[in-house]
Design a protein around this motif. Structure first.
Motif, mmCIF file in Angstrom:
data_model
loop_
_atom_site.group_PDB
_atom_site.id
_atom_site.type_symbol
_atom_site.label_atom_id
_atom_site.label_comp_id
_atom_site.label_asym_id
_atom_site.label_seq_id
_atom_site.Cartn_x
_atom_site.Cartn_y
_atom_site.Cartn_z
ATOM 1 N N THR A 1 -28.287 40.740 2.036
ATOM 2 C CA THR A 1 -28.688 41.848 1.164
ATOM 3 C C THR A 1 -30.110 41.623 0.642
ATOM 4 N N GLY A 2 -31.009 41.200 1.552
ATOM 5 C CA GLY A 2 -32.431 41.153 1.218
ATOM 6 C C GLY A 2 -33.029 42.537 1.442
ATOM 7 N N SER A 3 -34.348 42.610 1.556
ATOM 8 C CA SER A 3 -35.013 43.916 1.754
ATOM 9 C C SER A 3 -34.429 44.648 2.952
ATOM 10 N N THR A 4 -34.118 43.892 4.012
ATOM 11 C CA THR A 4 -33.605 44.510 5.236
ATOM 12 C C THR A 4 -32.192 45.033 5.035
ATOM 13 N N ARG B 1 -24.378 37.255 -0.649
ATOM 14 C CA ARG B 1 -24.314 35.914 -1.240
ATOM 15 C C ARG B 1 -25.062 35.866 -2.575
ATOM 16 N N THR B 2 -26.248 36.492 -2.616
ATOM 17 C CA THR B 2 -27.045 36.451 -3.846
ATOM 18 C C THR B 2 -27.331 37.876 -4.322
ATOM 19 N N ARG C 1 -38.169 36.172 -6.242
ATOM 20 C CA ARG C 1 -38.103 36.360 -4.792
ATOM 21 C C ARG C 1 -38.497 37.807 -4.552
ATOM 22 N N ARG C 2 -38.748 38.152 -3.331
ATOM 23 C CA ARG C 2 -39.242 39.494 -3.024
ATOM 24 C C ARG C 2 -38.247 40.560 -3.532
ATOM 25 N N ARG D 1 -34.511 30.067 -4.942
ATOM 26 C CA ARG D 1 -34.571 29.854 -3.496
ATOM 27 C C ARG D 1 -34.658 31.181 -2.739
ATOM 28 N N TRP E 1 -36.834 32.932 1.183
ATOM 29 C CA TRP E 1 -37.730 32.607 2.304
ATOM 30 C C TRP E 1 -39.127 32.302 1.800
HETATM 31 P P1 NA7 Z 1 -34.241 37.873 3.345
HETATM 32 O O1 NA7 Z 1 -34.898 38.511 2.188
HETATM 33 O O2 NA7 Z 1 -34.521 36.437 3.606
HETATM 34 O O3 NA7 Z 1 -32.681 38.121 3.186
HETATM 35 C C1 NA7 Z 1 -31.747 37.439 3.989
HETATM 36 C C2 NA7 Z 1 -30.373 37.725 3.470
HETATM 37 O O4 NA7 Z 1 -29.418 37.061 4.299
HETATM 38 C C3 NA7 Z 1 -30.155 37.195 2.051
HETATM 39 O O5 NA7 Z 1 -29.381 38.118 1.354
HETATM 40 C C4 NA7 Z 1 -29.381 35.893 2.315
HETATM 41 O O6 NA7 Z 1 -28.594 35.469 1.230
HETATM 42 C C5 NA7 Z 1 -28.516 36.342 3.469
HETATM 43 N N1 NA7 Z 1 -27.919 35.223 4.192
HETATM 44 C C6 NA7 Z 1 -28.513 34.322 5.006
HETATM 45 N N2 NA7 Z 1 -27.617 33.461 5.484
HETATM 46 C C7 NA7 Z 1 -26.420 33.805 4.963
HETATM 47 C C8 NA7 Z 1 -25.094 33.295 5.078
HETATM 48 N N3 NA7 Z 1 -24.838 32.218 5.826
HETATM 49 N N4 NA7 Z 1 -24.107 33.910 4.400
HETATM 50 C C9 NA7 Z 1 -24.372 34.997 3.631
HETATM 51 N N5 NA7 Z 1 -25.600 35.521 3.483
HETATM 52 C C10 NA7 Z 1 -26.609 34.928 4.142
HETATM 53 O O7 NA7 Z 1 -34.606 38.637 4.698
HETATM 54 P P2 NA7 Z 1 -34.919 40.183 4.910
HETATM 55 O O8 NA7 Z 1 -34.991 40.419 6.363
HETATM 56 O O9 NA7 Z 1 -33.997 41.024 4.121
HETATM 57 O O10 NA7 Z 1 -36.348 40.371 4.276
HETATM 58 C C11 NA7 Z 1 -37.430 39.544 4.670
HETATM 59 C C12 NA7 Z 1 -38.726 40.172 4.246
HETATM 60 O O11 NA7 Z 1 -39.058 41.263 5.101
HETATM 61 C C13 NA7 Z 1 -38.749 40.780 2.881
HETATM 62 O O12 NA7 Z 1 -38.839 39.841 1.850
HETATM 63 C C14 NA7 Z 1 -39.940 41.691 2.944
HETATM 64 O O13 NA7 Z 1 -41.123 40.950 2.744
HETATM 65 C C15 NA7 Z 1 -39.888 42.195 4.371
HETATM 66 P P3 NA7 Z 1 -29.251 34.512 0.095
HETATM 67 O O14 NA7 Z 1 -30.169 35.402 -0.666
HETATM 68 O O15 NA7 Z 1 -30.000 33.434 0.858
HETATM 69 O O16 NA7 Z 1 -28.118 33.984 -0.669
#
Ligand code: NA7
Length: 535
Positions: free
Chosen positions: A183-186, A206-207, A327-328, A490, A492
């Motif tokens: 549940t990041g930006s994507t 997760r977050t 974070r973003r 924490r 990326w």
């Molecule tokens: P992000 O912002 O890194 O989001 C990745 C998401 O994937 C984030 O919610 C992570 O949860 C989740 N994640 C990764 N591994 C797991 C596992 N094993 N279980 C559950 N959830 C997981 O990537 P985006 O593609 O959304 O965005 C990247 C950038 O692109 C953005 O910041 C803009 O600049 C454009 P977490 O938060 O780590 O708990």
């Protein structure tokens, strides 16, 4: 087998690669670009998932190097969609006749610096050897996708897609049970779109995130005309701006110094305006002070709560453990409303982590969820990831992976010592994604082209960095970032999303306008800190 030889090779044909080809030609160098995709666009070629959209306003997310290009191109929305940006970049490639110097469907797998020749020797995925005096990495910060290692992932019997590798023909979700991890930006962009089509959607969160509203709208002819007329003024604004955006408050008030009513008015105004920056930049102190930050975070959470019907679901979506902007901050269109649909279930992947996959079943805590399609919106190994995915060897055969084993560094984010003649566009130590990245890319490309023209004029062909100067720059990057809440959790941004990756911010947070001034000063002083030679 024939070996191709060029003055300069560019890796990648996204926003950075396209403009770099153009500038290298202008200064009279022979150039070849290698692009692993079958078309131009980089980020905007690969991320073609439903809902993909830029969170920088279209008029700012445009090249500025050609006013004619700006005058002839018409954006249709405030926040451009992936298909529209991809069309724009294809138009740029055609308009400036760039394709003839690009090899598509070709990855650079290895780059070795040959000290005897003072040249880079490349191996490509087509098993070709290419020799070049200068190598420019235009690989982008977010092109190395991350897929978490989940037990039994190889046994999954359904369809699986990473949002960064979306099939051009699309994915049919009708009558399917779909899971989205992330549940990041994507994730926040793709989830509302899949929910409209799928039989049932399970979101693995997760977050919980602070999320801002996009406030997107269609542009009309009057707005478009005004944007074209204001081109010069907007460019001046971007040049002075800490993140390279036009029409942006340069001297906002401190939230802590305002009375509650004035603060509330500004918060409401920023919310109405929408987008990634209006609220994060409405006050001078929300990025620095936790109490000020909490005013903003609480306001945003309360606003988002209004969109969610079920208070328990709202608690799970909005109980957030980090400051807003640490974070973003994702930008959303109809995101929280999606959880009011009967066909959407929020799975708390923090309390019920995904433990394993067997056949078509995802085991998350006590839940066993049957899926037909699994979508990874799990992000990227950012900034250093795309560079380290290639086998790059510098002076003495030292791998870049060794140099960057504990920290990725480069002077001004442009050149890493021991890796001569290798320029990195928006590399570690530059403002990179802490800016309107297309505008920052143009600055880096121009700086590199000017540097190469200077070297040509003075008959030099070798540029490296004094390691001490690189260390001082890295120290400055750390010092400038210390007071900021950016990276205080924490993600990326800190590299902590990748198991085993060294943690730490590698971005210069001192403002793009100050960074530009520093780069200009270095150039004016004959590339001070760099070591230029004739070999
Ligand atoms: P992000 O912002 O890194 O989001 C990745 C998401 O994937 C984030 O919610 C992570 O949860 C989740 N994640 C990764 N591994 C797991 C596992 N094993 N279980 C559950 N959830 C997981 O990537 P985006 O593609 O959304 O965005 C990247 C950038 O692109 C953005 O910041 C803009 O600049 C454009 P977490 O938060 O780590 O708990």
């Amino acid at each position: 087998m024939d070996t191709d030889e060029f003055d300069a090779v560019v890796i990648g044909a996204g926003i950075a690669g396209l403009y770099m080809i153009h500038r290298l030609r202008e200064i009279g160098l022979s150039v070849r670009a290698y692009e692993k995709g079958d078309g131009v666009g980089g980020t905007w070629y690969w991320n073609r998932y439903p809902g993909a959209r830029c969170d920088v306003q279209s008029w700012d997310y445009s090249y500025t190097f050609s006013e004619e290009l700006n005058q002839e191109w018409n954006w249709t929305e405030r926040y451009p969609t992936q298909p529209e940006i991809e069309r724009y970049l294809n138009h740029v490639a055609d308009r400036f006749d760039l394709r003839r110097d690009i090899d598509f469907g070709t990855r650079v797998d290895q780059a070795r610096f040959g000290e005897d020749q003072n040249k880079w020797i490349l191996r490509t995925s087509r098993d070709a050897t290419v020799v070049t005096r200068y190598l420019v990495s235009a690989v982008g910060a977010l092109s190395e996708r991350f897929v978490p290692k989940i037990n039994g992932i190889e046994t999954f019997t359904g369809e699986q897609y990473h949002t960064n590798g979306w099939p051009a023909e699309g994915v049919d979700f009708e009558n399917k049970r779909v899971g989205v991890i992330g549940t990041g930006s994507t994730g926040i962009q793709v989830i509302p779109q899949i929910a409209k089509e799928a039989e049932h959607l399970y979101v693995f969160q997760r977050t919980p995130q602070h999320v801002l509203p996009a406030g997107n709208y269609l542009l009309d002819d009057v707005q478009r005309r005004a944007l074209k007329e204001d081109f010069g003024q907007m460019l001046d604004e971007k040049l002075m701006n800490p993140v390279g955006l036009s029409n942006f408050p340069l001297d906002p008030p401190a939230a802590l110094e305002l009375d509650a009513e004035t603060r509330r008015e500004l918060l409401e105004e920023g919310w109405r305006d929408g987008g990634a920056v209006a609220l994060n930049r409405a006050f001078s102190d929300t990025g620095l002070d936790r109490k000020a930050n909490k005013f903003l975070a609480d306001f945003v959470a309360a606003k988002n709560r209004e969109a969610i019907d079920d208070p328990e679901v709202a608690d799970r979506l909005l109980t957030i453990d980090h400051p807003i902007g640490a974070r973003r901050t994702p930008v959303a269109i109809d995101y929280f409303e999606t959880y009011n649909r009967d066909n959407v279930t929020l799975v708390d992947a923090k309390t019920s982590p995904i433990e394993k996959i067997s056949g078509n079943v995802i085991h998350a805590g006590d839940d066993q969820i049957e899926l037909d399609v699994l979508v990874y919106a799990t992000g990227f190994d950012g900034v250093s990831g795309p560079l380290l995915s290639m086998d790059i060897q510098g002076v003495g055969g030292v791998p870049l992976r060794t140099k960057w084993a504990t920290r990725s560094t480069a002077y001004l984010g442009l050149i890493a010592s021991g890796f001569p003649n290798l320029f990195m566009i928006t590399g570690p130590g530059s403002p990179s994604v802490f800016s309107n990245v297309i505008f920052h890319i143009e600055q880096h490309v121009d700086w590199i082209a000017d540097c190469l023209a200077y070297m040509k004029e003075y008959d030099m062909n070798h540029i490296d960095v004094d390691p001490e100067v690189e260390n001082e720059w890295t120290q400055l990057v750390d010092d400038v970032g210390k007071s900021s809440l950016v990276g205080s959790t924490r993600s990326w941004w800190t590299g902590e999303n990748i198991p085993g990756k060294p943690a730490g911010l590698t971005f210069y947070l001192g403002g793009l306008q100050n960074y530009r001034a520093k780069c200009d000063e270095v150039a004016d002083k004959g590339y001070e800190g760099f070591v230029l030679q004739s070999r």
